[in-house]
Each structure stands twice: as C-alpha cells, then as structure tokens.
Write an enzyme that holds these catalytic residues in place. Sequence first.
Site, PDB file in Angstrom:
ATOM      1  N   CYS A 115       0.820  -1.224   0.000  1.00  0.00           N
ATOM      2  CA  CYS A 115       0.000   0.000   0.000  1.00  0.00           C
ATOM      3  C   CYS A 115       0.848   1.266   0.000  1.00  0.00           C
ATOM      4  O   CYS A 115       0.386   2.328  -0.413  1.00  0.00           O
ATOM      5  CB  CYS A 115      -0.945   0.007   1.199  1.00  0.00           C
ATOM      6  SG  CYS A 115      -2.149  -1.321   1.085  1.00  0.00           S
ATOM      7  N   HIS A 263      -3.612   7.257   1.184  1.00  0.00           N
ATOM      8  CA  HIS A 263      -3.841   5.949   0.563  1.00  0.00           C
ATOM      9  C   HIS A 263      -5.244   5.497   0.950  1.00  0.00           C
ATOM     10  O   HIS A 263      -5.629   5.584   2.118  1.00  0.00           O
ATOM     11  CB  HIS A 263      -2.785   4.957   1.059  1.00  0.00           C
ATOM     12  CG  HIS A 263      -3.213   3.532   0.891  1.00  0.00           C
ATOM     13  ND1 HIS A 263      -3.596   3.018  -0.324  1.00  0.00           N
ATOM     14  CD2 HIS A 263      -3.346   2.528   1.801  1.00  0.00           C
ATOM     15  CE1 HIS A 263      -3.952   1.744  -0.154  1.00  0.00           C
ATOM     16  NE2 HIS A 263      -3.815   1.428   1.119  1.00  0.00           N
ATOM     17  N   ASN A 293      -9.962  -0.560  -1.980  1.00  0.00           N
ATOM     18  CA  ASN A 293      -8.542  -0.317  -1.739  1.00  0.00           C
ATOM     19  C   ASN A 293      -7.758  -0.934  -2.903  1.00  0.00           C
ATOM     20  O   ASN A 293      -7.742  -2.154  -3.067  1.00  0.00           O
ATOM     21  CB  ASN A 293      -8.162  -0.967  -0.399  1.00  0.00           C
ATOM     22  CG  ASN A 293      -6.691  -0.850  -0.064  1.00  0.00           C
ATOM     23  OD1 ASN A 293      -5.862  -0.624  -0.927  1.00  0.00           O
ATOM     24  ND2 ASN A 293      -6.372  -1.042   1.209  1.00  0.00           N
TER      25      ASN A 293
HETATM   26  N1  COA Z   1     -19.331  -9.155   6.032  1.00  0.00           N
HETATM   27  C1  COA Z   1     -20.018  -9.378   7.155  1.00  0.00           C
HETATM   28  N2  COA Z   1     -19.429  -9.702   8.329  1.00  0.00           N
HETATM   29  C2  COA Z   1     -18.099  -9.775   8.351  1.00  0.00           C
HETATM   30  C3  COA Z   1     -17.319  -9.542   7.209  1.00  0.00           C
HETATM   31  C4  COA Z   1     -17.977  -9.223   6.009  1.00  0.00           C
HETATM   32  N3  COA Z   1     -17.327  -8.982   4.857  1.00  0.00           N
HETATM   33  N4  COA Z   1     -16.011  -9.688   7.534  1.00  0.00           N
HETATM   34  C5  COA Z   1     -15.977 -10.003   8.841  1.00  0.00           C
HETATM   35  N5  COA Z   1     -17.222 -10.057   9.323  1.00  0.00           N
HETATM   36  C6  COA Z   1     -17.649 -10.352  10.710  1.00  0.00           C
HETATM   37  C7  COA Z   1     -16.601 -11.094  11.499  1.00  0.00           C
HETATM   38  O1  COA Z   1     -16.660 -12.467  11.240  1.00  0.00           O
HETATM   39  C8  COA Z   1     -17.003 -10.753  12.909  1.00  0.00           C
HETATM   40  O2  COA Z   1     -18.092 -11.547  13.267  1.00  0.00           O
HETATM   41  P1  COA Z   1     -18.261 -12.072  14.797  1.00  0.00           P
HETATM   42  O3  COA Z   1     -18.403 -10.825  15.617  1.00  0.00           O
HETATM   43  O4  COA Z   1     -19.496 -12.895  14.725  1.00  0.00           O
HETATM   44  O5  COA Z   1     -17.009 -12.828  15.109  1.00  0.00           O
HETATM   45  C9  COA Z   1     -17.515  -9.312  12.799  1.00  0.00           C
HETATM   46  O6  COA Z   1     -17.821  -9.122  11.405  1.00  0.00           O
HETATM   47  C10 COA Z   1     -16.508  -8.278  13.227  1.00  0.00           C
HETATM   48  O7  COA Z   1     -15.259  -8.612  12.648  1.00  0.00           O
HETATM   49  P2  COA Z   1     -13.988  -7.772  12.907  1.00  0.00           P
HETATM   50  O8  COA Z   1     -12.853  -8.341  12.121  1.00  0.00           O
HETATM   51  O9  COA Z   1     -13.800  -7.592  14.374  1.00  0.00           O
HETATM   52  O10 COA Z   1     -14.453  -6.366  12.284  1.00  0.00           O
HETATM   53  P3  COA Z   1     -13.751  -4.989  12.319  1.00  0.00           P
HETATM   54  O11 COA Z   1     -14.643  -4.019  12.957  1.00  0.00           O
HETATM   55  O12 COA Z   1     -12.332  -5.071  12.792  1.00  0.00           O
HETATM   56  O13 COA Z   1     -13.691  -4.632  10.770  1.00  0.00           O
HETATM   57  C11 COA Z   1     -12.098  -4.500   8.988  1.00  0.00           C
HETATM   58  C12 COA Z   1     -12.912  -5.416   9.900  1.00  0.00           C
HETATM   59  C13 COA Z   1     -11.218  -5.381   8.130  1.00  0.00           C
HETATM   60  C14 COA Z   1     -13.043  -3.707   8.126  1.00  0.00           C
HETATM   61  C15 COA Z   1     -11.273  -3.548   9.880  1.00  0.00           C
HETATM   62  O14 COA Z   1     -10.532  -4.258  10.837  1.00  0.00           O
HETATM   63  C16 COA Z   1     -10.329  -2.714   9.090  1.00  0.00           C
HETATM   64  O15 COA Z   1     -10.746  -1.887   8.307  1.00  0.00           O
HETATM   65  N6  COA Z   1      -9.015  -2.875   9.281  1.00  0.00           N
HETATM   66  C17 COA Z   1      -8.045  -2.167   8.505  1.00  0.00           C
HETATM   67  C18 COA Z   1      -7.927  -2.856   7.204  1.00  0.00           C
HETATM   68  C19 COA Z   1      -7.185  -2.087   6.189  1.00  0.00           C
HETATM   69  O16 COA Z   1      -7.297  -0.896   6.091  1.00  0.00           O
HETATM   70  N7  COA Z   1      -6.398  -2.794   5.409  1.00  0.00           N
HETATM   71  C20 COA Z   1      -5.632  -2.216   4.411  1.00  0.00           C
HETATM   72  C21 COA Z   1      -4.432  -1.656   5.010  1.00  0.00           C
HETATM   73  S1  COA Z   1      -3.496  -0.904   3.829  1.00  0.00           S
END
Ligand code: COA
Length: 336
Positions: A115, A263, A293
């Site tokens: 990224c 980004h 992204n």
């Molecule tokens: N649709 C529906 N539910 C989903 C899902 C999807 N696509 N992906 C995960 N879930 C569920 C999980 O299984 C979890 O369920 P549970 O509570 O029953 O266990 C719940 O949603 C919460 O998951 P979690 O991983 O804790 O969510 P979060 O609030 O951390 O959001 C991201 C996940 C990935 C969106 C978040 O962590 C994020 O944006 N991180 C940064 C990622 C990023 O920017 N990456 C690029 C870097 S350059």
Amino acid sequence: MYQSKIAGLGSYVPENVVTNDDLSKLMDTNDAWIQERTGIKERRHIKKGDGNTTAVMGVKAAKIALERSKISKDDIDLIVFATLSPDLYFPGCGVQVQEMLDIDTCPALDVRNQCSGFIYALSVADQFIKTGMYKNVLVIGSENHSGGLDFTDRGRSVSVIFGDGAGAAVLTRSNHIGQGILSTHLHSEGKHAMELSLKGPSTLHWVPEIIAENPQGDDIPYYPYMNGQFVFKNAIERFSEVIHEGLTANGLEVKDINMLIPHQANLRISQFIQKKLDLSDDQVFNNIQKYGNTTAASIPIALTEAWEQGKIKEGDLVVLAAFGSGFTWGSAIIEW
Ligand code: COA
C-alpha cells in the site's frame, strides 16, 4: 541538486463494476456491513477476457500520464513500477511496460511495498532526478487483486476491501526550485510483516507442497491474511506521524495543507486522520467508495481524479501519505 515535479497524471480502472450486493451473492456479507466498516460501495474487478492485467492496466494509465505531460515515451529515463500483484513471479511489470510502450533500453525496476508502494516508487524517482542522474521518470502503481482473493465466507473480511486499477505519474526535472516534490519520508517495521501478508506461492510455499499439506484446503497460504484491527490501529498512528514528519521537515504546518490524498485503505482510517489533524472536508480527497482499496494504485488514481476535478491547482500544498503491509508507511510533500 535538482528538484522533481509531476508533469502528468493518468489512471485506469476496469469497466466491470462489482457492488457490495454482487459480493453478497458469493459470500455471507452485506452492503450495510461493508459500508459501515469500510465506506466502500463498489469496486472494479478485471473480467476474464477483457485483456487487463497488472502491467496492461499500468500501460493504460501511463499512456494518459505521458500524453498530459507532453513528454515523449522516448525521453523516459527510468520506469518504476509498484505492485504487490505482478503478472509474473519474474521478471517484474516494469520491463513488461517498457515492452508494451515500445521504450528502448532505459532501466525498469519494480517496487514491492504494497500500500505504500506508490510513495516508495515516487521517492525512488525523486532521488534519481534530484541527483541529476535522470530527467524524466515514469512511475506506475497497478494492482490486479481480484485474481487472488478468496471470495468465499472464509475470505470475506479481506476480499470485500480490495479492488483493481492503475495510476501513473510522469516526473520531470522542475525548472523552479521550490516547485515540485519538497520531500519524501519513508519507514518500515518488519516485525509486523506477517500481520498483513500473503505467504505463497513462494520459495517457502511451493504449490505442490501447499496442496499436499492442505488436502482439505482449510489453511490456504496463497490468500492474503490480514489482522484487520491491528492494521487499523497502526495505520492511524503512522499516517499522522509521517504527515507531521514531512510537514515539519519543510517548516510547514497542518493548516498549510491544501489537499491531503491518503492511501485509500479504508474510509474510516481516512476520516480518523482527518479528525486527528483537524482538516476540513475540502482538504482531504477520498474515492475508496467507488474503487475499494487498490493498494499501490490508490494514491495515483485519487491524485489523478482530484486533479481532473480541479481540486489541485498550481501553488497548492499537496500531501500524499500511505500505510500498509510490511508494515511500511510514507509521505510526500508536494508544492504543485
Ligand atoms: N461481512 C459481514 N461480516 C463480516 C465480514 C464481512 N465482509 N467480515 C468479517 N465479518 C464479521 C466477522 O466475522 C465478525 O463476526 P463475529 O463478531 O461474529 O465474530 C464481525 O464481522 C466483526 O469482525 P472484525 O474483524 O472484528 O471487524 P472490524 O470491525 O475489525 O472490521 C475490517 C474489519 C477489516 C473492516 C477492519 O478491521 C479494518 O478496516 N481494518 C483495517 C484494514 C485495512 O485498512 N487494510 C488495508 C491496510 S493498507
């Protein structure tokens, strides 16, 4: 010592629009979850048979950037290509672009900084121009994510975030000191390498071994792994740190920023940085809603769109900042 400036910008995204509803037909997800957590409404995916690859999309963006720069492809002294999804294991996309653009024998190199790839590539280009070794450098960021994501329930927390596309910039020697790239600042922290990673296929994870070790396919190292919350926490810290670092090095302050192009990792991350730096909506450009992204392509795509929409004008202070896998992060401070 010379200074470099951006002489032309271009971008390309595949025509195929994939909405959140489209994804919910493939996996257990929904539009509300994706928008609430990431801000993404849709993204573009290469469609089988449309001819696009990482290098091909890079060429399409580069052609636009070259035309706008009014610099001939024959005057390009160096090609720097940033991607985490190259067409081939080797050689890199840089030489493929060189061949497709029919550029003779200038050097071409690939940057593998995910990224942060575009900022690293921009910094490499800037150093070569600063020293006077090269005058014109073509910098490309391009990604084909859709070919390597897990579109089952197992991969849903990663695969809904990423999209395909490419952006390019032609850098040239600036005639006015003070106009152009004022500085770039780069960092990495390898101890977190595995928190956002793709293990194989690689020399540690050859395909036959992967298949032999995972007959049920339940632990597949050739899909990306992301520790989402850990990435989120580190991103918001590092983004603001490296923006401040760049501004301070130039005797500037946050209030001097005309346009911040972060980004496009996640709209929530961009909003967090905006709030932390106390920037207005007019000072930050986001388009992740449309493209997801696109990793190394996200900054040049956003920069091109902001410029096309007249949101960047001569004399503006433009700040680019990125964070991603590695972890790696960086900023570029530009007087437009
Ligand atoms: N649709 C529906 N539910 C989903 C899902 C999807 N696509 N992906 C995960 N879930 C569920 C999980 O299984 C979890 O369920 P549970 O509570 O029953 O266990 C719940 O949603 C919460 O998951 P979690 O991983 O804790 O969510 P979060 O609030 O951390 O959001 C991201 C996940 C990935 C969106 C978040 O962590 C994020 O944006 N991180 C940064 C990622 C990023 O920017 N990456 C690029 C870097 S350059």
